[in-house]
Motif scaffolding. Structure first.
Motif, PDB file in Angstrom:
ATOM      1  N   THR A 705       0.873  -1.180   0.000  1.00  0.00           N
ATOM      2  CA  THR A 705       0.000   0.000   0.000  1.00  0.00           C
ATOM      3  C   THR A 705       0.901   1.218   0.000  1.00  0.00           C
ATOM      4  OG1 THR A 705      -1.627  -1.165   1.310  1.00  0.00           O
ATOM      5  CG2 THR A 705      -1.752   1.211   1.338  1.00  0.00           C
ATOM      6  N   PRO A 706       0.914   2.081  -0.991  1.00  0.00           N
ATOM      7  CA  PRO A 706       0.267   1.957  -2.286  1.00  0.00           C
ATOM      8  C   PRO A 706       0.938   0.879  -3.150  1.00  0.00           C
ATOM      9  CG  PRO A 706       1.789   3.815  -2.286  1.00  0.00           C
ATOM     10  CD  PRO A 706       1.792   3.230  -0.906  1.00  0.00           C
ATOM     11  N   PRO A 707       0.366   0.483  -4.236  1.00  0.00           N
ATOM     12  CA  PRO A 707      -0.829   1.048  -4.897  1.00  0.00           C
ATOM     13  C   PRO A 707      -2.144   0.531  -4.323  1.00  0.00           C
ATOM     14  CG  PRO A 707       0.073  -0.705  -6.250  1.00  0.00           C
ATOM     15  CD  PRO A 707       0.994  -0.554  -5.080  1.00  0.00           C
ATOM     16  N   TYR A 708      -2.137  -0.598  -3.607  1.00  0.00           N
ATOM     17  CA  TYR A 708      -3.408  -1.127  -3.123  1.00  0.00           C
ATOM     18  C   TYR A 708      -3.893  -0.334  -1.909  1.00  0.00           C
ATOM     19  CZ  TYR A 708      -2.420  -5.120  -6.107  1.00  0.00           C
ATOM     20  OH  TYR A 708      -2.154  -5.913  -7.185  1.00  0.00           O
ATOM     21  N   GLN A 709      -5.199  -0.235  -1.796  1.00  0.00           N
ATOM     22  CA  GLN A 709      -5.757   0.480  -0.646  1.00  0.00           C
ATOM     23  C   GLN A 709      -5.644  -0.373   0.615  1.00  0.00           C
ATOM     24  OE1 GLN A 709      -9.824   1.773  -1.082  1.00  0.00           O
ATOM     25  NE2 GLN A 709      -9.950   2.390   1.057  1.00  0.00           N
ATOM     26  N   TYR A 710      -5.898  -1.675   0.458  1.00  0.00           N
ATOM     27  CA  TYR A 710      -5.795  -2.576   1.603  1.00  0.00           C
ATOM     28  C   TYR A 710      -4.566  -3.458   1.433  1.00  0.00           C
ATOM     29  CZ  TYR A 710     -10.573  -1.089   2.429  1.00  0.00           C
ATOM     30  OH  TYR A 710     -11.686  -0.326   2.656  1.00  0.00           O
TER      31      TYR A 710
ATOM     32  N   CYS B 115      -1.380   5.042   7.339  1.00  0.00           N
ATOM     33  CA  CYS B 115      -1.154   6.333   6.657  1.00  0.00           C
ATOM     34  C   CYS B 115      -1.196   6.145   5.145  1.00  0.00           C
ATOM     35  CB  CYS B 115       0.186   6.934   7.069  1.00  0.00           C
ATOM     36  SG  CYS B 115       0.184   7.550   8.744  1.00  0.00           S
ATOM     37  N   ASN B 116      -0.487   5.139   4.660  1.00  0.00           N
ATOM     38  CA  ASN B 116      -0.485   4.898   3.218  1.00  0.00           C
ATOM     39  C   ASN B 116      -1.874   4.560   2.708  1.00  0.00           C
ATOM     40  OD1 ASN B 116       2.103   5.221   1.927  1.00  0.00           O
ATOM     41  ND2 ASN B 116       2.844   3.644   3.341  1.00  0.00           N
ATOM     42  N   SER B 117      -2.552   3.697   3.465  1.00  0.00           N
ATOM     43  CA  SER B 117      -3.888   3.272   3.076  1.00  0.00           C
ATOM     44  C   SER B 117      -4.851   4.466   3.073  1.00  0.00           C
ATOM     45  CB  SER B 117      -4.340   2.182   4.046  1.00  0.00           C
ATOM     46  OG  SER B 117      -5.707   1.992   3.962  1.00  0.00           O
TER      47      SER B 117
END
Lengths: 996, 341
Positions: A705-710, B115-117
């Motif tokens: 994460t990123p690129p994935y949200q989870y 934070c990233n999420s």
């Protein structure tokens, strides 16, 4: 009828003409050899009884011609058929009908979208007929097969009759249980079903297990875990019965069960003696009373009775069978009870001069489960020196780790479940008489199930937060199936071809709701009037859900054989599942298998004692569908809360990383098998070797994460293999007029390995995945197994015990990496010292059935067991006596061990110190039956009474209550004997089968 | 024979053709909505923005940012409770107190992940805003855009503050994101905040409660002031710092907040920490927590609210306060520290 009579007349006339021609010295005899169905037998041998060198064989139409001396005797023989010796005296034409030897080889086996003779089968299929089912009390049909089929593991973890579950696994682990299904596919009378609990054992005719990929591939995305086909009983197809005649059958039993296992925990007396037993290492917290918390929740014995009444009848064009089944099963714990009422109707109708055949099936079940609201687990672990009641008669409320009184809970609380299950189907077959062998079938089926849970805790309940609450929940399932198939069967010149093609549409949906409330004015409201709760609605909860999924398939299969010698089968299924990602909705599942019946070859003709010998090989690709819906799509669901213009509102968000590439797991399976029957069919069985490789394993990968949200993504990347051997032998060492002894041992070996749990190209990296999570006092959340590349599922991983204790009494572990503390010189035991400690998977499992018949008596003994598996007795660890005082009860053998110096007090780390060999041999049941000899009478044709003892004894070095209950089939906790003190029942049963 | 087989195959083909399907395999979504369905009413868009705030609550967990930044100071300590071994947690809490932590500790991972999420979520919602731009008037579109960029900057600021080199991205895609040099991150954050701050609403525009727990102009400028003030400790080169004139810019940003006349220093310090602190005019940005939603789901995970009270009270406070949830008996503070206030 008339046609037959006139034919007989003609035959007589012809014979009488030839009768006159008798007396010739050397004459020619011709004729046709056919089987019982009038089909010509090709290649049947006709030899002269006096000189076996003189002989011939039948041609493609079953015809023969032979020159023999006058009044010679001819032997007609063919493998798998009973030989006949007939005199030619005065005959020039001798037509012979050979009867098939009734063996397993000639039985009809269901293979999915049709059936085949056992001897023509080229894949690995095990068929068990009703007479071979396990007798006794069974909570679900799978109990009937436990231990019967090599490669089919069936485990009953609970002795509780309200729990109808059996863990069922075919040929070991083929999936990692992370999104894909783990259960075999159950087919009941052609319907892939949601549940098989609603079938009475007495209504089942046979159960067929499609074990390998070549057999199961016709079921496409649901074939990987194997297929179990259940065929229920129908009315007789004998069309000569007098119109309106009915058969009435009754089968019933009554049984009582007693507690067949031990908790291993100390009695009050032993607990009080703890200091003396353990040489003062461990002490009791003696509160002065003596209570058997566990025993106080049990019945002395549990009574169960089951009654099945079936009526069946048949006329030329119509037959039916209807049955009702009633069962009431008490559990070993007080108030635990299950009641079932089932009704079933099966009917077949022929119409339009044989053009149309209709088949109807309807069944209905109502059940009710009453639960024990106490807790056997708490009963086992509670301090046995606590009283049940205070001096003033009120319930004593324990303090410490367990803060509930299980006796009070069962007295005060209430919980039960009721449900209904309906299944119905109609099959219409049109025989296209213009094209012999061609028929078109339409099949429609539906299932509907509903379950309702009710619970209530009264106002006077002693835990304030739980008191005065009630709720109910309902779940429903609905399954509809529409199928169209076209069948063709044809024979020509020894070639035999059976084709089936079709399409299937199946839709499942599930929904449910639950609600609860609290703060009622009286205990009468409860789930009857949930709205009558507190005004502030603070305890009110509501919830509901619905989901559905659809499978669409097209399939085609061809079975071909030449003279029943060379057998070939090929099938393909194209299947689409709504659950798959948009880019991978459809898949192809091909299979091919071939067989060679060596016993049918000419060179085997003289091989005495070989009745059947077949070599077969199969390959098939099966799929494993996703176990849940909406896994591949991006949807908005309720998230957290936020301030919107001054009021708190729910936010909405995408709830997962959508993976539009999600697809089914693919399993490639190769199977090599031999079916054999020797010594006049007194020794028969099969041997199977298989290799299976599952690709595209579904796994939840850690993604960046990123690129994935989870940080988790369900994706296909893993790979695992398993291989095994299965042996099934049936021998009849004794067969005389009065005596017969049949012995059937089966044995199966299986090994599996996770090859890959990553795909770095796609960013799916392997990470250490722990399994074998434990629950229970002090060790909650401890992990004991590692799922890792190169190891099998169920690999125990931790410290290795040296077999010694240090001066404080703690285990000394093997210092694998040799690291020592520079200052003290003591070994540093850390993660680097963890090693593989054993496998929860058995080396092999076996079953051994013996049936001895003497005149009207029959006696059967059925043993089964597993060998070479490691298990963790969690109760033994969690309740090992602590150093110092114990507020909870303790595991008694550990206390004794401490006193003897062979064991030590509770150790916080996982090591092989707590692992054990869980091999066992169990005498699963003994049945003694007697067929009462009846004089011919109008009322009763058949009467058999029997006595069965179930779970007679278990031989094992395992310390826990019963190694039989340890689930070895799960991926996430195999071999973990969790803290569950529900006893396994030892059952004694008297039953009768009567035909009126 | 051949004829019969041809018959068979013809019929199979006919049957197959007759039942061929196209949309039978579309999944029914029932309770859940596609973005299309959800934005049928464009007003609903605010609920997508709302999740970017809801996720900030994760940073308030003791296993993430708040726990790390509290227990590493003298503000609080979390000892192991015997005999049950509660709060042993592999010695993690003690290590925070003694500053001997293992960088592989779960809490550090959590800060990184949440934070990233959160930033990816902001990018996702920004992408949804672009896709459905036609549904909004220009003013609404700009308002949401500014807000989302500022919230994203908050997530990135927190991450940047903790780690320096971070995988900074301003767009939602499936491409892997490389780590960005601290100075570049800093420049991006400053640029975004300078751009968006003037468009953000004032705290009382239209009312204080309207903007409670939402990003405001004051919040954006405060964030900007922190970035300027700490530029050099964020590995921003002296040249860049000089070029940006960071200290004067810092004063400028602070003055924007002061001159906006939105905030006051509360007479009673504890007003800021009241259960319902909406009345405080001192708090510039708060993470709102809702005690009545103690077991509510957030981001697919159960998330307890009101952690501070759960963490600091003893188990038996359940009886004292008749609370629905048993407190956790976790964080303590030394009397000397309490006496400071």
């Amino acid at each position: 009828m008339n046609v037959k009579k006139s034919r007989k007349g003609l035959l007589l006339a012809i014979l009488s003409i030839f009768f006159c021609a008798a007396g010739f010295a050397q004459n020619s005899v011709t004729g046709t050899v056919t089987d019982e169905f009038g089909e010509p037998i090709i290649g049947a041998y006709i030899t002269l009884a006096s000189d076996s060198k003189v002989g011939t064989i039948t041609d493609f139409d079953g015809n023969y011609e032979i020159s023999v001396p006058a009044s010679a005797k001819l032997i007609f023989s063919y493998t798998g058929y009973e030989s006949q010796t007939l005199s030619t005296a005065g005959k020039a034409t001798l037509n012979v009908t050979l009867k098939e030897v009734s063996t397993k080889l000639n039985e009809v086996v269901a293979v999915g979208y049709g059936s085949q003779k056992a001897k023509e089968i080229t894949s690995s299929v095990a068929s068990v007929k009703s007479e071979d089912f396990n007798p006794g009390v069974k909570e679900s049909p799978m109990g009937l097969l436990q231990g019967k089929v090599a490669g089919l593991t069936i485990i009953r973890s609970s002795g509780d009759p309200t729990n109808t579950g059996y863990a069922v696994q075919i040929r070991g682990t083929s999936t990692l249980d992370k999104g894909a299904g783990t259960s075999p596919l159950y087919i009941v009378d052609g319907i892939p079903v949601n549940s098989i609990d609603n079938i009475a054992p007495e209504d089942i005719a046979s159960m067929d297990v499609l074990k390998d990929g070549s057999a199961a591939a016709i079921y496409g995305t649901r074939g990987t875990n194997g297929v179990i086909i259940i065929t229920t009983k129908r009315g007789s197809t004998d069309s000569n019965a007098e119109c309106g005649t009915a058969n009435l059958e009754y089968a019933g039993y009554a049984s009582f069960s007693i507690n067949g296992s031990k908790t291993g925990m100390a009695t009050a007396e032993q607990y009080k003696d703890l200091a003396a037993i353990t040489n003062n290492v461990s002490k009791p917290a003696d509160k002065g009373y003596e209570t058997d918390w566990f025993g106080a929740q049990l019945r002395d014995f549990a009574f169960t009775h089951n009654h099945n009444l079936a009526i069946s009848g048949a006329t030329k064009n119509f037959n039916y069978r209807g049955s009702v089944n009633f069962k009431n099963a008490e559990g070993l714990t007080q108030t635990t009870n299950r009641q079932e009422i089932m009704a079933k109707l099966a009917a077949n109708q022929k119409a339009l001069q044989g053009w149309l055949e209709l088949q109807y099936d309807f069944s209905y079940m109502h059940y009710r489960n009453d639960y024990n609201c106490g807790s056997l687990n708490n009963g086992a672990i509670l301090n046995p020196t606590f009283p049940i009641y205070n001096e003033d008669g009120s319930y004593f409320i324990p303090t410490g780790t367990v803060t509930s009184n299980p006796i009070a809970d069962n007295d005060l609380k209430e919980s039960y479940q009721e449900g209904n299950y309906f299944r119905g189907s109609v099959r219409a077959t049109v025989n296209i008489k213009a094209v012999p062998g061609l028929k078109v079938t339409g099949f429609a089926a539906l299932e509907e199930g509903d379950n309702h849970n009710y619970w209530a805790t009264p106002i006077e309940y002693y835990v304030k937060g739980d008191a005065n609450k009630a709720g109910l929940s309902t779940s429903r399932s609905f399954n509809q199936l529409y199928e169209a198939t076209i069948d063709y069967t044809g024979q020509w010149n020894g070639h035999s071809l059976a084709l089936v093609g079709g399409t299937s549409y199946q839709n499942f949906w599930y929904d449910g709701h639950d609600m609860s409330n609290g703060g009622f004015a009286t205990n009468n409201s409860k789930y009857y009037d949930l709205g009558a709760g507190a005004v502030d609605k603070e305890d009110m909860t509501v919830g509901s859900y619905r989901n559905s999924n659809t499978l669409v398939a097209y399939f085609l299969r061809a079975n071909y054989n030449y003279n029943e010698k060379y057998l070939l089968s090929a099938s393909i299924r194209a299947e689409g599942s709504s659950r798959m990602g948009a880019n991978n909705k459809w898949g192809w599942f091909p299979a091919v298998s071939a067989g060679w019946r060596i016993s049918g070859e000419d060179f085997m003709r003289d091989a005495k004692g070989v009745d059947d010998l077949k070599l077969r090989f199969g390959f098939g690709i099966t799929g494993n569908n996703l176990g849940s819906d909406l896994k591949s799509v991006e949807l908005l669901t309720k998230g957290g809360t936020f301030n919107s213009h001054g009021t708190e509102k729910y936010a909405f968000t995408v709830n997962q990383n959508a993976n539009p590439d999600l697809r089914w797991e693919r399993k490639f399976e190769y199977n090599l098998g031999i079916d054999y029957a020797f010594l006049n069919n007194r020794l028969y069985g099969s041997i199977d070797l298989y290799y299976r490789n599952t690709k595209d394993l579904l796994w939840e990968y850690k993604v960046p994460t990123p690129p994935y949200q989870y940080d988790r993504l369900l994706a296909n990347a893993g790979e695992m293999t398993s291989m095994g051997i299965e042996l099934a032998i049936t021998g009849v060492p004794v067969r005389t007029k009065n005596w017969e002894w049949t012995s059937t041992p089966t044995i199966s070996f299986n090994q599996n390995r996770i090859d890959k749990l990553s795909d770095p190209d796609l960013g799916f990296n392997y990470e250490t995945t722990w399994a074998g999570n434990l629950g229970g006092n002090k060790i909650n959340g401890t992990v004991t197994q590692l799922l890792t590349e190169g190891q099998s599922v169920g690999t125990f991983y931790g410290y290795q015990w040296t077999g010694k204790f240090d001066e404080k009494g703690n285990c000394i572990y093997v210092n694998q990496d040799g690291n020592v503390d520079e200052v003290t010189g003591e070994a540093i035991i850390d993660d680097n010292d963890k090693v593989v400690l054993g496998s929860a998977q058995p080396l092999f499992t076996f079953g051994w059935n013996n049936t001895v018949r003497y005149k009207n008596w029959d006696l059967s003994l059925f043993f089964r067991g597993v060998v070479g598996n490691t298990a963790l007795n969690v109760s033994r660890w969690a309740y090992a006596p602590a150093k110092g005082s114990n507020g909870l009860n303790v595991y008694y053998s550990e206390a004794v061990g401490i006193g003897e110096g062979s064991r030590t007090y509770f150790q916080k780390d996982f090591s092989d110190y707590y692992l054990e060999d869980a091999s066992y041999l169990k005498l699963d049941n003994i049945t003694l039956g007697y067929k009462v000899p009846l004089k011919e009478n109008k009322y009763c044709q058949n009467l058999r009474v029997y006595f069965t003892a179930q779970n007679v004894f278990t031989v094992s070095s395992y310390s826990g209550s019963d190694p039989d209950g340890i689930n070895t089939t799960s991926v996430w906790d195999p071999g973990i004997d969790h803290i569950d003190f529900y006893p396994q029942a030892r059952t004694f049963l008297i039953g009768a089968n009567v035909t009126f | 024979m051949k004829k019969q087989v041809i018959w068979f195959l013809t019929m199979v083909l006919l049957a197959g053709g007759a039942t061929s399907c196209s949309d039978m395999l579309e999944e029914e979504t029932y309770g859940a909505s596609t973005t299309d369905q959800f934005l049928n009413d464009p007003e609903n868009f605010e609920m997508l923005v709302g999740q970017t705030y809801a996720n900030i609550k994760w940073l308030h967990d003791h296993w993430t940012y708040w726990g790390l930044s509290t227990l590493t100071t003298d503000e609080a300590v979390c000892p192991v409770r015997q005999p049950a071994g509660h709060w042993a947690d592999g010695d993690f809490w003690r290590q925070l107190n003694t500053h001997t932590w293992d960088p592989a500790g779960e809490a550090f991972n959590n800060v990184w992940y949440y934070c990233n999420s959160g930033a990816v979520l902001c990018n996702k919602v920004l992408q949804q805003l672009e896709t459905y731009k036609h549904k909004f008037d220009e003013e609404t579109y700009n308002k949401f855009k500014s807000e989302l960029v500022v919230v994203r900057s908050f997530y990135y600021y927190t991450l940047f503050d903790c780690f320096g080199r971070i995988p900074y991205t301003e767009k939602f895609s499936d491409e892997f994101v490389d780590l960005m040099a601290p100075e570049e991150v800093w420049k991006n954050l400053v640029r975004n905040l300078e751009e968006q701050a003037p468009h953000m609403p004032l705290a009382t525009e239209p009312s204080w409660s309207y903007n409670y727990a939402r990003a405001t102009q004051g919040m954006a400028y405060t964030l900007l002031a922190r970035l300027y003030l700490n530029a050099e400790s964020y590995d921003v080169s002296a040249a860049t710092a000089a070029e940006y004139d960071v200290y004067n810019k810092c004063i400028e940003a602070c003055n924007k907040v002061i001159d906006s006349k939105q905030y006051v220093i509360e007479a009673d310090f504890f007003t800021n920490f009241a259960l319902k602190n909406e009345v405080s005019r001192e708090n510039i940005f708060v993470i709102d927590e809702d005690g009545s939603a103690n077991n509510m789901l957030s981001g697919g995970n159960p998330m307890n609210k009101f952690r501070v009270s759960l963490l600091t009270m003893h188990y038996n406070h359940e009886q004292v306060w008749q609370s629905k949830v048993k407190p956790w008996n976790g964080f303590l503070a030394s009397p000397e520290f309490i006496d400071l206030y």
